[in-house]
Enzyme design. Sequence first.
Site, mmCIF file in Angstrom:
data_model
loop_
_atom_site.group_PDB
_atom_site.id
_atom_site.type_symbol
_atom_site.label_atom_id
_atom_site.label_comp_id
_atom_site.label_asym_id
_atom_site.label_seq_id
_atom_site.Cartn_x
_atom_site.Cartn_y
_atom_site.Cartn_z
ATOM 1 N N ASP A 183 0.879 -1.161 0.000
ATOM 2 C CA ASP A 183 0.000 0.000 0.000
ATOM 3 C C ASP A 183 0.925 1.222 0.000
ATOM 4 O O ASP A 183 2.081 1.154 0.434
ATOM 5 C CB ASP A 183 -0.955 0.014 1.198
ATOM 6 C CG ASP A 183 -2.123 0.969 0.942
ATOM 7 O OD1 ASP A 183 -2.040 1.779 -0.012
ATOM 8 O OD2 ASP A 183 -3.122 0.915 1.686
HETATM 9 C C1 BGC Z 1 -4.895 3.498 0.123
HETATM 10 C C2 BGC Z 1 -5.009 2.570 -1.081
HETATM 11 C C3 BGC Z 1 -4.789 3.355 -2.341
HETATM 12 C C4 BGC Z 1 -3.419 4.023 -2.272
HETATM 13 C C5 BGC Z 1 -3.080 4.834 -3.498
HETATM 14 C C6 BGC Z 1 -3.602 4.295 0.106
HETATM 15 O O1 BGC Z 1 -3.600 5.264 1.088
HETATM 16 O O2 BGC Z 1 -4.968 2.745 1.304
HETATM 17 O O3 BGC Z 1 -6.263 1.959 -1.095
HETATM 18 O O4 BGC Z 1 -4.898 2.519 -3.442
HETATM 19 O O5 BGC Z 1 -3.394 4.895 -1.156
HETATM 20 O O6 BGC Z 1 -3.866 5.976 -3.557
#
Ligand code: BGC
Length: 815
Positions: free
Chosen positions: A229
Site C-alpha cells: 500500500d
Molecule cells: C490506500 C489505497 C490506495 C493508495 C493509493 C492508500 O492510502 O490505502 O487503497 O490505493 O493509497 O492511492
Amino acid sequence: MKYREIIGRMTLEEKASITSGKDFWQTMDIKRLGIDSMFLSDGPHGIRKQAAAADHLGLNASVPATCFPTAATIANSWNEELGEKIGIYLGKEAVSQKVNVLLGPGTNMKRNPLCGRNFEYFSEDPYLAGKMASSYIKGIQSLGISACVKHFCVNNQEERRMAIDTIVDERTLREIYLTAFEIAVKEGGTKTIMSSYNKLNGTYTNENMHLMRDILRGEWDYQGVIVTDWGGGNDRVAGMLAGNELEMPTTGGETNVDIIDAIKNGKIKEEALDECVDRMLELIFTTEEVYKGPRSEFDVDKHHSMAQLAAEESIVLLKNEENILPLKPGTKVAVIGDFAKNPRYQGAGSSIVNPTKLDNTVECLEDVDIVSVGYAPGFKRYGKKSIKLVKEACDLAEKADIVLLYIGLDEATEAEGLDRQNMKVPQNQIELLEAICKVNPNIIAVLSCGSAVEMPWISNIKGLMHTYLSGQAGARAVLRVLCGDVNPSGKLAESYPIRYEDVPSCSNFPGKEVSVEYREGLYIGYRYYDTANVKVRFPFGYGLSYTTFEYTDLKVESDKVTFSLKNTGDAFGAEVAQLYIGKSSDMIFRPKKELKGFKKVFLQPGETQTVTIAFDNKSFRYYNVATDSWEEESGEYKITIGSSSVDIKLRGVIMREGTIATAPYDRIALPSYFSGKAACVEVSEFEILLGRKVPEAKWDRSKPLGHNDTIAQCQYAKGGFARFAFHLIAFAHWVLRKIGKISTANIIMMSIYHMPFRGIARMTGGAVNMPMLNGILMIVNGHFFKGLSHLLKERNKMMTASKTKKTIVEATKER
Ligand code: BGC
C-alpha cells in the site's frame, strides 16, 4: 522463470529498480531492454488517474471518469454478473486512460460498522465479498489489464492503520478474514494484490512469511505481483523475502539500495530478486499488450447509464408501511433534505473520482411521473439545527401528499484514514424528521451513506430506501425505484444492529495504541447476532420488493440444492435466494449458520423457476488449528434457504462423511466461543483461543520513539520540540473542526497524526531519506542539536550526491 533471458541482461541495479516506483504512480522503465513503465491508478469504483499533482488522499483532481456506486452499494445487488459488467466498464475506462493496474476492488471484512472505509468494502460475509470481488476482477482483467485486490489483510480499522497490530487467531483469520481474498485469487485470478499497512500478529503483512509465503504463495499458489500500500513499506529486504515484488510510491531509489546491499551481503539470494523481477515483467508485458493498438475513448453517456443501472439494482428498500411505495403517478411530493440537491454519492480519500456528470434529485424530478411541490434543504450538512430551514421544510411538507426526505452522512464522517465516532445520523437531520412528522406523517426517507447507522427514528417514517453511495447516476436511479419504474431487489450485505453497543467488537474497536484484539473471533456480523440471539434492526440479507415470492420443493442432493421460486405478486422483480449451512457440534464451536451460496433470480409475475445452488469446497469446511488444515466434520448439516439470514423459507439436512481430525479445542476453556456469546471475551479466554499471550496493547512510554512509532506518540516524546509539535498539530486539528473545515482536519489526522515516522521517508519520494529521518528522531528523542546537525549533514550528502549525479548506490555507500 519466463523472462530468464532478459533478466540475464539486466544489471543488479536495474533489477532492483524494477521493484519500486519511478514516481507516485508509475514503475521504472528500462528503455534499452524494451521494458515500459506501468501506470497504477485508484480505484476501486472509478478511475482516479492523476495527470499532474499526485497524492493518495484524494486531494488533487484527477481525469474525469464515471463514478460507479461504491462496493458497499453494489454488494447489495448480490449479482456477480453485474459486478463483472461494472468491472468491464471500469476496465474500458482504465484502458482509455492508459492504466495498467487498477487499484481495486477492496475486499476487507466489515468487522465493525464504524470502520471509516466500510463504504469501499463489500460485506461482513467473506463468501459474498469474495464472490463480488472476483466478479469485478474478472471484468477488469478481461480488458487485458490488471485488477489489484486490496488490502491484504485484516485492515479493518482506519485509525493508526499504518502501525496497528491486529491480533487474531488462526481459524478466524482463515475463515473470516482471508476467505474473500482466497476467492479473489483462485476464482477471480487477480494478477496483483496490495498488502495492507497494518501488522498481522506482530509482523507487517507485507513481511509476514506465514501470510505471504505459506498461505498466499504456497496454499493458494498465487503467481501474481504483490504491491505495498502507498508508503506502507517498512523493511524492504524483509518485504522482498516475503515475496513483495513492488514498493510504491518511489523512495527515490533508497530502498533499491537496501536490496542491492542485502544481495551483496548474502541476506537475499539474487535468485529471489530475479523471481520478483520475473513476476514484474510478466505484469508489465502482459498489461502493455493492450496498448500496442490504438486506444479508444469510452462512451460517457453509455457509462453513465451503466452507473444508473448498477445503482438501480443495488438500492435496498428497508421499510414500506401501508405500501406507501411505489409512488402512484401524479403523487404530490415535497422534496426535502440537502442530499436531494447535493448528492452524497461516493466516499472520501484515495477512491475519490472526478465524475463525468452528476445527477441530482431536484433536476431529475421531471423524468418521473410525480408532481413536486418544491424543494427545501431542511438542514445544513455540517451544522446545527436551523429553525429557519426546519420551518421552511415543514411549510413545504404541509402542501404535499408525501414527503421525500433525503438524509444521510456527510463526506467528512465516512472517510479513509479515520473511523466514525458513532453510528448516528446527525442530530439536526433527526430533529428535522421529527418536526416534519408533526405536519405530514407520510414520510419516505431516502438514506445515503456507505455503512450501517442506528435508526431509533424509524417509527417516524413510513418508507425507508437505502441508496448507500450510489455513484454519479444514483439520483435518477432512486427516483425510478421510488416510482416503481424499477422494482427494488437489493438486500443488505451487512447487518444493522439496533445500537452500536450490540456490535460484538464494540469493546475492542478500534485499537488505540499498539494493537487491536479480535476477541470476538468468528462471530462478526450475523454470525454473532444469529448465534447469540441478539435482535437486530435489519438482518444481513434483508430487503423488500414490490412483489412477493414463494419458495417450495427443496431438494438436497450430495452436490447441490434445488428449489422452486415463484413470483406470486403482480410486478416483475428479482429475489436473492440465500443458502446457509449450519451444524451442531461438540468438537468445534461454530456460528449457527453461514452463507455458502446465493442466487439472484429475475421473475415475471406468476413465473416459477427451479433454482440450483451447488455446494463447493467452502460449503462444509472449517479450519482446524490442531491439524493446521481445512477439515470437514462428519454428521448432519442443516441446510436452510432464506430470503434473509433470519427469514428462512426452506429447511433440509444432509449427512456428510467428513475427515478424521484431532479436536482442536478444550470446550470448557472456551465458553464464550462455544456459546457464541463472544461480545465480551476476557483476555484469558482469548489467549487460550490464540494459543499464546497477547502482546502489551499500550505504548511503552519510557522508550525512545523509533521509525514505526507514530507522530501521535510525540505527546510523550523526550524532546520538548516534539511535544510542542504534537500540541500544535492537535490544536490545528481542533481549530479546523471548530471553524467547520472538517475535511482538512481529517487530512491532518490521517496523513500526519497517525502516520509512523518512517512514512516521512517512504512518502516523500526521496526528499527525506532514512539517515535524515534518524536525525529527526534524535530531535524527537531529546537530542535537539545532535539531531539537527545529523539531519543537515545527511541532507547535504544527499544534495551533493544529486548535484554530482552520483548514483544512489554510490551516495549511499558513503553514508
Ligand atoms: C490506500 C489505497 C490506495 C493508495 C493509493 C492508500 O492510502 O490505502 O487503497 O490505493 O493509497 O492511492
